[in-house]
Each structure stands twice: as C-alpha cells, then as structure tokens.
Design an enzyme around this catalytic site. Sequence first.
Site, PDB file in Angstrom:
ATOM      1  N   GLU A 178      31.065 -20.722 -16.363  1.00  0.00           N
ATOM      2  CA  GLU A 178      31.433 -19.608 -16.878  1.00  0.00           C
ATOM      3  C   GLU A 178      31.963 -18.695 -15.249  1.00  0.00           C
ATOM      4  OE1 GLU A 178      33.044 -18.509 -19.341  1.00  0.00           O
ATOM      5  OE2 GLU A 178      33.774 -17.181 -17.346  1.00  0.00           O
ATOM      6  N   LYS A 237      30.584 -25.346 -10.596  1.00  0.00           N
ATOM      7  CA  LYS A 237      30.109 -23.740 -10.704  1.00  0.00           C
ATOM      8  C   LYS A 237      28.995 -24.036 -10.010  1.00  0.00           C
ATOM      9  CE  LYS A 237      29.022 -20.386 -12.152  1.00  0.00           C
ATOM     10  NZ  LYS A 237      29.715 -19.078 -12.167  1.00  0.00           N
ATOM     11  N   CYS A 293      23.388 -15.046  -9.987  1.00  0.00           N
ATOM     12  CA  CYS A 293      23.198 -16.143  -9.872  1.00  0.00           C
ATOM     13  C   CYS A 293      23.865 -16.970  -7.866  1.00  0.00           C
ATOM     14  CB  CYS A 293      24.740 -15.762 -10.201  1.00  0.00           C
ATOM     15  SG  CYS A 293      25.090 -15.782 -12.650  1.00  0.00           S
TER      16      CYS A 293
HETATM   17  N1  LIG Z   1      25.029 -12.953 -15.690  1.00  0.00           N
HETATM   18  C1  LIG Z   1      26.539 -13.690 -15.064  1.00  0.00           C
HETATM   19  O1  LIG Z   1      27.066 -13.306 -14.857  1.00  0.00           O
HETATM   20  C2  LIG Z   1      27.065 -15.449 -15.664  1.00  0.00           C
HETATM   21  C3  LIG Z   1      27.860 -15.623 -14.965  1.00  0.00           C
HETATM   22  C4  LIG Z   1      28.377 -16.778 -14.685  1.00  0.00           C
HETATM   23  C5  LIG Z   1      26.970 -17.920 -15.511  1.00  0.00           C
HETATM   24  N2  LIG Z   1      25.776 -17.005 -15.555  1.00  0.00           N
HETATM   25  C6  LIG Z   1      24.973 -18.711 -16.036  1.00  0.00           C
HETATM   26  O2  LIG Z   1      24.694 -18.407 -17.301  1.00  0.00           O
HETATM   27  C7  LIG Z   1      23.832 -18.872 -18.092  1.00  0.00           C
HETATM   28  C8  LIG Z   1      23.464 -16.911 -19.235  1.00  0.00           C
HETATM   29  O3  LIG Z   1      23.178 -16.134 -18.047  1.00  0.00           O
HETATM   30  P1  LIG Z   1      23.093 -14.742 -18.347  1.00  0.00           P
HETATM   31  O4  LIG Z   1      23.507 -13.379 -17.945  1.00  0.00           O
HETATM   32  O5  LIG Z   1      23.490 -14.463 -19.960  1.00  0.00           O
HETATM   33  O6  LIG Z   1      20.782 -14.504 -19.100  1.00  0.00           O
HETATM   34  P2  LIG Z   1      20.558 -13.467 -19.898  1.00  0.00           P
HETATM   35  O7  LIG Z   1      19.089 -14.047 -19.388  1.00  0.00           O
HETATM   36  O8  LIG Z   1      21.705 -12.677 -20.101  1.00  0.00           O
HETATM   37  O9  LIG Z   1      20.855 -13.933 -21.206  1.00  0.00           O
HETATM   38  C9  LIG Z   1      20.457 -15.588 -21.519  1.00  0.00           C
HETATM   39  C10 LIG Z   1      20.179 -14.970 -23.375  1.00  0.00           C
HETATM   40  O10 LIG Z   1      19.265 -16.723 -23.847  1.00  0.00           O
HETATM   41  C11 LIG Z   1      17.996 -15.860 -24.952  1.00  0.00           C
HETATM   42  N3  LIG Z   1      17.558 -17.410 -24.939  1.00  0.00           N
HETATM   43  C12 LIG Z   1      17.107 -18.074 -23.818  1.00  0.00           C
HETATM   44  N4  LIG Z   1      16.276 -19.553 -25.063  1.00  0.00           N
HETATM   45  C13 LIG Z   1      16.521 -19.721 -25.927  1.00  0.00           C
HETATM   46  C14 LIG Z   1      17.014 -20.051 -26.950  1.00  0.00           C
HETATM   47  N5  LIG Z   1      15.892 -21.049 -27.101  1.00  0.00           N
HETATM   48  N6  LIG Z   1      17.353 -19.827 -28.195  1.00  0.00           N
HETATM   49  C15 LIG Z   1      17.800 -18.631 -28.103  1.00  0.00           C
HETATM   50  N7  LIG Z   1      18.330 -17.479 -26.820  1.00  0.00           N
HETATM   51  C16 LIG Z   1      17.818 -17.879 -25.621  1.00  0.00           C
HETATM   52  C17 LIG Z   1      17.646 -15.144 -23.607  1.00  0.00           C
HETATM   53  O11 LIG Z   1      16.635 -14.912 -24.833  1.00  0.00           O
HETATM   54  C18 LIG Z   1      18.692 -14.208 -23.261  1.00  0.00           C
HETATM   55  O12 LIG Z   1      18.357 -13.341 -24.339  1.00  0.00           O
HETATM   56  C19 LIG Z   1      22.638 -18.646 -17.289  1.00  0.00           C
HETATM   57  O13 LIG Z   1      22.847 -20.097 -16.531  1.00  0.00           O
HETATM   58  C20 LIG Z   1      23.955 -18.065 -15.947  1.00  0.00           C
HETATM   59  O14 LIG Z   1      23.357 -18.743 -15.057  1.00  0.00           O
HETATM   60  C21 LIG Z   1      25.689 -16.059 -15.286  1.00  0.00           C
HETATM   61  O1  LIG Z   2      32.956  -9.432  -0.422  1.00  0.00           O
HETATM   62  C1  LIG Z   2      32.370  -9.225  -1.242  1.00  0.00           C
HETATM   63  C2  LIG Z   2      31.696  -9.502  -2.247  1.00  0.00           C
HETATM   64  C3  LIG Z   2      30.713  -8.940  -3.528  1.00  0.00           C
HETATM   65  N1  LIG Z   2      29.772  -8.910  -2.094  1.00  0.00           N
HETATM   66  C4  LIG Z   2      28.544  -9.001  -3.506  1.00  0.00           C
HETATM   67  O2  LIG Z   2      27.973 -10.560  -3.383  1.00  0.00           O
HETATM   68  C5  LIG Z   2      27.367 -10.369  -5.115  1.00  0.00           C
HETATM   69  C6  LIG Z   2      28.110 -10.985  -5.514  1.00  0.00           C
HETATM   70  O3  LIG Z   2      29.224  -9.927  -6.637  1.00  0.00           O
HETATM   71  P1  LIG Z   2      30.049 -10.617  -7.375  1.00  0.00           P
HETATM   72  O4  LIG Z   2      29.805 -12.162  -7.466  1.00  0.00           O
HETATM   73  O5  LIG Z   2      31.438  -9.666  -7.172  1.00  0.00           O
HETATM   74  O6  LIG Z   2      29.733 -10.677  -8.764  1.00  0.00           O
HETATM   75  P2  LIG Z   2      28.669 -11.840 -10.118  1.00  0.00           P
HETATM   76  O7  LIG Z   2      28.356 -11.205 -10.907  1.00  0.00           O
HETATM   77  O8  LIG Z   2      27.665 -11.757  -9.177  1.00  0.00           O
HETATM   78  O9  LIG Z   2      29.649 -12.731  -9.669  1.00  0.00           O
HETATM   79  C7  LIG Z   2      29.602 -13.795  -9.106  1.00  0.00           C
HETATM   80  O10 LIG Z   2      29.067 -15.035 -10.032  1.00  0.00           O
HETATM   81  C8  LIG Z   2      28.391 -15.393 -11.276  1.00  0.00           C
HETATM   82  C9  LIG Z   2      27.430 -15.999 -12.165  1.00  0.00           C
HETATM   83  O11 LIG Z   2      27.795 -17.088 -11.730  1.00  0.00           O
HETATM   84  C10 LIG Z   2      29.984 -15.939 -10.837  1.00  0.00           C
HETATM   85  O12 LIG Z   2      30.581 -16.028 -12.316  1.00  0.00           O
HETATM   86  C11 LIG Z   2      30.952 -15.100 -10.408  1.00  0.00           C
HETATM   87  O13 LIG Z   2      32.288 -15.905 -10.605  1.00  0.00           O
HETATM   88  C12 LIG Z   2      30.856 -14.843  -9.174  1.00  0.00           C
HETATM   89  O14 LIG Z   2      31.773 -14.340  -8.525  1.00  0.00           O
HETATM   90  C13 LIG Z   2      27.389  -8.434  -5.491  1.00  0.00           C
HETATM   91  O15 LIG Z   2      25.966  -7.483  -4.595  1.00  0.00           O
HETATM   92  C14 LIG Z   2      28.652  -8.050  -4.389  1.00  0.00           C
HETATM   93  O16 LIG Z   2      28.034  -6.160  -4.180  1.00  0.00           O
HETATM   94  C15 LIG Z   2      29.397  -8.324  -1.334  1.00  0.00           C
HETATM   95  O17 LIG Z   2      28.481  -8.387  -0.464  1.00  0.00           O
HETATM   96  N2  LIG Z   2      31.023  -8.361  -0.203  1.00  0.00           N
END
Ligand SMILES: NC(=O)c1ccc[n+]([C@@H]2O[C@H](COP(=O)([O-])OP(=O)(O)OC[C@H]3O[C@@H](n4cnc5c(N)ncnc54)[C@H](O)[C@@H]3O)[C@@H](O)[C@H]2O)c1
Ligand SMILES: O=c1ccn([C@@H]2O[C@H](COP(=O)(O)OP(=O)(O)O[C@H]3O[C@H](CO)[C@@H](O)[C@H](O)[C@H]3O)[C@@H](O)[C@H]2O)c(=O)[nH]1
Length: 490
Positions: A178, A237, A293
């Site tokens: 994602e 990723k 992340c």
């Molecule tokens: N937060 C982001 O912006 C983002 C973006 C892209 C990818 N990711 C990736 O996606 C993954 C999830 O991230 P998130 O931010 O949603 O995490 P999160 O902690 O918000 O959510 C994860 C959920 O999974 C649940 N869980 C854990 N083990 C479980 C199990 N065995 N059965 C059922 N539920 C279970 C937890 O209770 C929790 O609610 C991570 O690997 C992260 O790196 C996060």
């Molecule tokens: O020019 C910039 C852009 C971002 N940030 C900082 O960088 C951090 C991350 O920002 P951003 O990437 O926008 O948010 P995330 O939700 O952490 O998203 C990143 O991490 C996710 C989890 O993996 C990915 O899915 C996304 O593509 C990736 O952008 C934050 O503290 C921002 O304030 C800066 O300081 N300067």
Amino acid sequence: MSSQPSQVSPPPTKVRTICCIGAGYVGGPTCSVIALKCPHIKVIIVDVNPDRINAWNSDDLPVFEPGLDEIVKQCRGKNLFFSTDIDEAIRQSELVFVSVNTPTKTSGMGKGFAADLHYVEASTRRIASVATSSKIIVEKSTVPCRTAASMRTILDANSNSVDEDGSPISFQILSNPEFLAEGTAIRDLLNPDRVLIGSLDTKEGKMAAGALREIYENWVDGSKIYETGLWSSELSKLAANALLAQRISSINSLSAICEATGADVDEVAHACGLDKRIGDRFLKASVGFGGSCFQKDILNLVYLSESLGLKEVADYWQQVITMNEYSKSRFAKKVVQTLFNTITMKKVAVLGFAFKKDTGDTRESAAITLCRYFRQERALISIYDPKVSNNQIYLDMTEPGVIDDGAAVRSQVAICDNAEDACRDAEAVVICTEWDEFRQLDWQRIYGRMKKPAFVFDGRGITDANKLRSLGFRVHTVGKGPQIMDPIWA
Ligand SMILES: NC(=O)c1ccc[n+]([C@@H]2O[C@H](COP(=O)([O-])OP(=O)(O)OC[C@H]3O[C@@H](n4cnc5c(N)ncnc54)[C@H](O)[C@@H]3O)[C@@H](O)[C@H]2O)c1
Ligand SMILES: O=c1ccn([C@@H]2O[C@H](COP(=O)(O)OP(=O)(O)O[C@H]3O[C@H](CO)[C@@H](O)[C@H](O)[C@H]3O)[C@@H](O)[C@H]2O)c(=O)[nH]1
C-alpha cells in the site's frame, strides 16, 4: 463429497467476499474504499482488538482521514462489515488481505532494525487452520523481501483441509503493498499513482493476480496496475519509502547549509525542483520526518542489506535516518541556545503534535522527540494539536519504564484546547506540524500575550517570518539564512 481426493483445488478466479485482517490505518481505509467501489463484493474487516472494531462500528472512527467517515457511513451494514470474528470472515472469503502491523523489533535478533513479523505469522497460521476452501492471500502489510515464501511454507505445512468436492485446498500468495500517505489516504486510494501486484510466475500465480487486478479495475485504470514478481513487489515498497525519505533528509541536510550561509532552502528546493529529472515534490525542509513507516522501513532495508552481507549498502541507507535524527536535535538545540542557553522553567508552546497535518497519528512524530528534549531541559511545555487526543499526548510523552513518570509528565506538560491558549505567557512558540489553521493565527494577539522577547521557531516553514518580525517576534525558520543578517534579531 467424492470418495477419491481429486486434484488440488485452484485459486478462486472470482472474488465475492473479501476479508481484511487488521483494522488499522491501512486496512480500514483501503477496504472501505474497496467496499465503496465494488458494491457487488462483501468486505469484512476484522481485528483482534475489540475496542478498535467497536470504534469502527460507532460514529467516532478510530482513524481520522478526510473523507473516510462519509465512505464508512455509506457502506457500513450494506457490503462493509467490521468484526472480531476472524475465523468466520476467513472462511467466507475468497481473498484475504493481511494488513497487520509490522513494527521494528524491540528485542532479540535484529532488535532495533528488523521488522517484527509475528503478527503476519499469527494471521497466516490462523488462515491455514480455519480455511475450508482455496484462497488468495494478499500481503498488504509492508514486509521484508521474501516474506511471501515464509507465508507459503506456513500455509502449506498447516493446512490439511479439503474443499466441498474433496479436493485439497490451495493458497496463492500475492504482494500488494500500500502506498497511501496518511492525511490524504482517501484521495490516494481513489486515485493511486499505481497499484502494484506481485505474484509467482506460474499459471496459478497469474490467475490470482488477475482476480486482484479485476477488483482494482472497478475504479483504477488498468494502465496504472503494474504486475511484477513477488520479490520485486515486496522490495519496491521498502525502496519507495527509502527514496522518499532520502529526499527529505537531503533537503534537510541542505537546510543546515542554508542557515549557515544565508541561502533560503525554499528557493534552493524550488530551483532544483525545476529540473524535471528532480521534480518539485517532497522537498519541503522540516524539523524532520515522522510517521510509522519511513524510519521502520529504512531500518528494515538496512537490516536486509546487512543480512545479505552488503555493508556499504546498509551504511548508505542508515545515513538517511542519521540525518533525520540530526535534523530534530539541531532544531531542539537551536531553541535552547536562542533562549539564552536555558529553558528551565520557561514556558514553551508546541503547536502540532501529529507527525503531519490532517491526521491524528503521532507515531514517530518529530514533536515527540522535541518535547522529550524540552522535558530534559526542564521546560514547561504547553501543547496544542487539533486532532491528537490528550491521552495520546501524555502516553507519547511518558518515558517507558520510568517509575511515576506519568505524574511527572502531567506536572510539566499542559495540553490546551487552542493555539492561542497554548501560547499565552510562553517565551517561545515551536511549530511542529503544518496544520492549515496555524497559517491563519492572530499573531499580533499572540505576541501581546507572550513573555518578551517573544520567539517563534517554525519547524515547517509555514509562517511569514518578515510579518512576524514586524510585529516584534524573533523568528527562526528551518533552512532560512543566518539571523546575524537580520537587524531585528541582531
Ligand atoms: N500507516 C500507513 O500509512 C501505512 C501505509 C502503507 C503501508 N503501511 C503498512 O501497513 C501495515 C499496517 O499498518 P497500520 O498503520 O494499518 O497498522 P495499525 O497498527 O494501525 O493496524 C494494524 C492492526 O492489525 C491488528 N492485528 C495485529 N495482529 C492481528 C491478528 N493476528 N489478527 C487480527 N488483527 C491483528 C492490530 O490489532 C491493529 O489494529 C504495516 O505493515 C505498515 O507498515 C502503513
Ligand atoms: O517534503 C516533505 C514531505 C514530507 N515530510 C514529512 O515526512 C513525513 C512523512 O510524510 P508522508 O510521506 O506524506 O506521510 P506517510 O503517511 O508517512 O506516507 C509515507 O509512508 C507510507 C507508509 O509506508 C507510504 O505508503 C507513503 O507512500 C509514504 O509517503 C511527515 O512527517 C512529513 O511531514 C517532510 O518533512 N517534507
């Protein structure tokens, strides 16, 4: 049921029901958007945490994202369900997203670097033990390269089920990382730059990838869906996050040179970004990047490189994190030094606690690091953030394992209902998050109510420093030339 077990049952080609394990920042929004765009598919989002599921079923969702409330309200109870009955949801589904957390390990081998995969493994084992039909398993969590191979081994070794025709069931594993960013998750999900699907290069692998592609094609143009091998998808990723974070560390390293020379980091970023090969996005200098992340995924890449014997590669990516830590500590030092080398018992207002605007998420927020520095200097901190709960702030400020630190935090940290209250009687205002409302503050009134000299430290470059100076403030903006050149400051 036939008496002779027939051939292994192939992966489903049509998906009618989807289960998403993990109702977090990714699973919740991602699968809510799938439910919105695929009314013919039933989507069940499950979690081990009943509080989280209750919140998803309430009016107060556990994740704040612009546009998310409306989508959940539109689909919930129709084709979108939130449940703690994980086993039943797995059984009903042809396709299961594994969207659980993969935090950095805090103990054991790879401590501080490797991803903790035990939530992924627990989910995989659960799927294997309860499934009664062939399924497509989709890695949505961010995982180290080749995790799909471990998942496959676990699934194959733990499933003895046959389907209703008596055929042994099978699993196909896909990687579908994602790329949404928090604060813009719904926009990113509705209009992604790309959707990446990694599969094995086998007939069954391609069939499974085709079934997932068909789901996305309900709203994403087919040309944006990129199919790769499993390992490329998993690595892409980590690579994408490393490259994005590297840009921020690069511009933040240049901001230190700007401050020392009189150059302006915004002008430098703009000048560089005009080159199409560089591009102008993601070059905003800041107090340092945060979020759940970037740091985690780079540490993961560092660990992977080291495990592969690629020390120079590991060192290269480690430097992105080192520079980020430097950005935060450099900024904190600037505050202390400017306030005549002591902030003991001085009131410091901190505006913004989330790691970026438009989210209530504080994971790895730069504000936490800064506030911890200020605590060590025995400052009195007043914090305002429009979305982060008071409990979360107190939790983040408390040092784990330190006895009675909760009480100490409450005596040193006040949480305010608005920015102006936080700034009242403060000696300095520190802007940690770029919330839009901080661009429209009544700085004249704030100045009138602060101790003098009144300082503003803008860690996000969102204020008009010259205007603030004309009101009487002394202003430091990250990456903006030396204060010795500013007659008001001198
Ligand atoms: N937060 C982001 O912006 C983002 C973006 C892209 C990818 N990711 C990736 O996606 C993954 C999830 O991230 P998130 O931010 O949603 O995490 P999160 O902690 O918000 O959510 C994860 C959920 O999974 C649940 N869980 C854990 N083990 C479980 C199990 N065995 N059965 C059922 N539920 C279970 C937890 O209770 C929790 O609610 C991570 O690997 C992260 O790196 C996060
Ligand atoms: O020019 C910039 C852009 C971002 N940030 C900082 O960088 C951090 C991350 O920002 P951003 O990437 O926008 O948010 P995330 O939700 O952490 O998203 C990143 O991490 C996710 C989890 O993996 C990915 O899915 C996304 O593509 C990736 O952008 C934050 O503290 C921002 O304030 C800066 O300081 N300067």
